[in-house]
Design a protein around this motif. Sequence first.
Motif, mmCIF file in Angstrom:
data_model
loop_
_atom_site.group_PDB
_atom_site.id
_atom_site.type_symbol
_atom_site.label_atom_id
_atom_site.label_comp_id
_atom_site.label_asym_id
_atom_site.label_seq_id
_atom_site.Cartn_x
_atom_site.Cartn_y
_atom_site.Cartn_z
ATOM 1 N N ARG A 1 -3.466 -1.643 -16.915
ATOM 2 C CA ARG A 1 -3.527 -2.355 -15.626
ATOM 3 C C ARG A 1 -4.785 -3.222 -15.548
ATOM 4 O O ARG A 1 -4.754 -4.312 -14.981
ATOM 5 N N CYS A 2 -5.876 -2.722 -16.097
ATOM 6 C CA CYS A 2 -7.132 -3.483 -16.068
ATOM 7 C C CYS A 2 -6.979 -4.778 -16.872
ATOM 8 O O CYS A 2 -7.476 -5.832 -16.464
ATOM 9 N N ARG A 3 -6.322 -4.674 -18.007
ATOM 10 C CA ARG A 3 -6.133 -5.867 -18.852
ATOM 11 C C ARG A 3 -5.296 -6.903 -18.117
ATOM 12 O O ARG A 3 -5.568 -8.101 -18.210
ATOM 13 N N TRP B 1 -5.128 -9.765 -7.734
ATOM 14 C CA TRP B 1 -5.700 -8.905 -8.780
ATOM 15 C C TRP B 1 -6.340 -7.606 -8.283
ATOM 16 O O TRP B 1 -6.319 -6.600 -9.006
ATOM 17 N N PRO B 2 -6.930 -7.546 -7.059
ATOM 18 C CA PRO B 2 -7.568 -6.269 -6.662
ATOM 19 C C PRO B 2 -6.615 -5.088 -6.681
ATOM 20 O O PRO B 2 -7.021 -3.956 -6.943
ATOM 21 N N LEU B 3 -5.344 -5.346 -6.413
ATOM 22 C CA LEU B 3 -4.372 -4.254 -6.417
ATOM 23 C C LEU B 3 -4.284 -3.607 -7.804
ATOM 24 O O LEU B 3 -4.243 -2.385 -7.935
ATOM 25 N N LEU B 4 -4.317 -4.471 -8.822
ATOM 26 C CA LEU B 4 -4.249 -3.957 -10.201
ATOM 27 C C LEU B 4 -5.471 -3.080 -10.504
ATOM 28 O O LEU B 4 -5.361 -2.016 -11.116
ATOM 29 N N VAL B 5 -6.621 -3.555 -10.039
ATOM 30 C CA VAL B 5 -7.861 -2.792 -10.274
ATOM 31 C C VAL B 5 -7.798 -1.460 -9.539
ATOM 32 O O VAL B 5 -8.227 -0.421 -10.068
ATOM 33 N N GLU B 6 -7.255 -1.489 -8.331
ATOM 34 C CA GLU B 6 -7.173 -0.245 -7.560
ATOM 35 C C GLU B 6 -6.176 0.733 -8.191
ATOM 36 O O GLU B 6 -6.403 1.942 -8.193
ATOM 37 N N ILE B 7 -5.100 0.188 -8.752
ATOM 38 C CA ILE B 7 -4.139 1.064 -9.452
ATOM 39 C C ILE B 7 -4.811 1.677 -10.690
ATOM 40 O O ILE B 7 -4.662 2.875 -10.966
ATOM 41 N N TYR C 1 0.793 -1.239 0.000
ATOM 42 C CA TYR C 1 0.000 0.000 0.000
ATOM 43 C C TYR C 1 0.826 1.291 0.000
ATOM 44 O O TYR C 1 0.505 2.221 -0.757
ATOM 45 N N PRO C 2 1.900 1.383 0.800
ATOM 46 C CA PRO C 2 2.687 2.616 0.735
ATOM 47 C C PRO C 2 3.234 2.891 -0.671
ATOM 48 O O PRO C 2 3.310 4.047 -1.098
ATOM 49 N N TRP C 3 3.580 1.835 -1.402
ATOM 50 C CA TRP C 3 4.061 2.032 -2.775
ATOM 51 C C TRP C 3 2.940 2.511 -3.684
ATOM 52 O O TRP C 3 3.156 3.334 -4.564
ATOM 53 N N VAL C 4 1.721 2.008 -3.431
ATOM 54 C CA VAL C 4 0.556 2.473 -4.219
ATOM 55 C C VAL C 4 0.330 3.957 -3.950
ATOM 56 O O VAL C 4 0.134 4.755 -4.891
ATOM 57 N N ALA C 5 0.387 4.302 -2.654
ATOM 58 C CA ALA C 5 0.169 5.714 -2.284
ATOM 59 C C ALA C 5 1.237 6.597 -2.915
ATOM 60 O O ALA C 5 0.942 7.672 -3.445
ATOM 61 N N ARG C 6 2.460 6.123 -2.887
ATOM 62 C CA ARG C 6 3.556 6.893 -3.485
ATOM 63 C C ARG C 6 3.330 7.032 -5.001
ATOM 64 O O ARG C 6 3.515 8.115 -5.571
#
Lengths: 314, 260
Positions: free
Chosen positions: B187-189, B165-171, B134-139
Amino acid sequence: MVLAASDLDVNPPRARDRGGAFRRISLYIHSIGRRLMEDLHLIRGGQLDWKAPPPGFLWRNIIPGLSHLQVGQRLKGWSYLTSFLVFVVFSLLYLGTASGSIFLGVAFSIHSTAALDCVMQLAPRTSMLNRIGASFVVSALLFGVLYFPVIFAMSHVAIPREMEEASYPFKAGDVVLVNSWRSPQPGQIVLYELPNANQDITNYGHRHTYLQFYGDRIDRIIAAPGQKVVWDDQTLKIDGKSSGLQPMKPDAMPQRLEVTVPADHYLIFPTTTPLMDEKLPLEFWEKMSLIPAGSVRGAVYFQTRPFSRIGSVK
Amino acid sequence: MRRFDRLEFEKPRETHVAAQTKQRQETDRDERHWMNLADENRRMGLYEGSLKYYSRALEVDKSLVAAWVGQVQMLIMLGEYPEAELWSRKALELFKNNAELMAARAQALCRTGDLKEAQAMCDAALGQQGQSAYPWVARGEVMVARKEEIEEYCFDKAIAIDRDWPLLVEIAGIYLHYQRAAKALKRCREAVEKAPEQVLCWYRQGMCELALDMPGAARKTFNRCLQIHPNHADAKAQLELMNQNESTVWGAVRKMFKWS
């Protein structure tokens, strides 16, 4: 363990809650402040092209176009100034009417546009969004600092009053200005509220006819509280001394009338009230002439319409 | 109509007992149960429900950091950024220096436009011990917001830590929020390849295609959503909206001059 047992609210605040709108507004205000601070930082670092406004910039914006004229933008300056003055004059001429309000609104828009133009010429960022934001701020500032105090003062010093029916010497549709801040004095022409009264004017027979008096009238204050007044054959004596004061329509007065003005009352002969004439009983005249201080609305001092009769009311 | 249909009798004893049992079961459920429900809802894109279940989990155990983080994330997903910021601040008072909560706060700050503070919070989150995605996503989000090109590196780092996979969807959601639909679609693909049976991957892909003005592809994707989940309300609503837009004169003109 302590945390698990503590009485903590675990439901987060939501946007639809009562504080949601407040949070959004404060966020918006914060973001504006943050952006301004960032700009300030950039200006200090010389990364943003911005020059300080010339001295006197702020107060010159009190009159639209003055700042433009100062920096040599003559066409803009004169356009703003003349169009503003034209609409201000029209708004004053039509004061108290819907047209007057529209003219005042246009004058305010011109003023706001002129000030906004000055601000945007000095602003480091001139995007559409900044312009919209600045226009809100400039308009709010102008209204709060200049227009609201002026309108507030005017709403006490120059209340426009349109005559709904003819009342000597005014005609229906005439507009006069009333000053509610001036304390009533003998000799002043004032707008006042007539005491509600009925008078039986039946001369004979069984069918009775009543006159009902009510509403606002304009006439002169003859005497202050505690004074003794004698009206005798078109001459007036106050406390035994003859006075030059006259009601607005002396012909309507009865032959002789003696009145002592009680405390908190003024003596105003209702001569401009239709159907008040010498035939009515003296007691009724006395009753209608003693006006409580609270019923005096203000001094009538100027007539603005029709244009043919513009001038002070005497 | 039968004569005694509207008469009220005492409720049968069985129903009363059943209700009592249900209530007891409800109170017996532990935080793990509510967390699982929250996760299920989140994976289906039902963020409102997920938020509710995170709160239920916290009612059972207030020291559950993941539930606090989940609440903040759900508030962000629901677009309630000032609330998310406020809630993350409150959670951080309880769990000082928690990397995930710091990251959640950074994301909330980023959405409210306070990039400077968000960056600082993000750096602090990455400086904490342990490693989570998560910190990397936030960054990555802060980088996207600042229009810096190294955001892909941050997101890839996050994906390397959490391969779900949820991480990809959130990105993809983050990219969509900042109108970077092309990157979001990529990312969705990836998410669709990973979990083709998940309706949320398809739905988010459809949204990306819509944002990229690819109505034909979007229609196909939303139909795929409905094949997987016939009652998917959001996909239905999107299709309905597309039909409405196309039925207008402007929609017809646009359709005439479009390839897709």
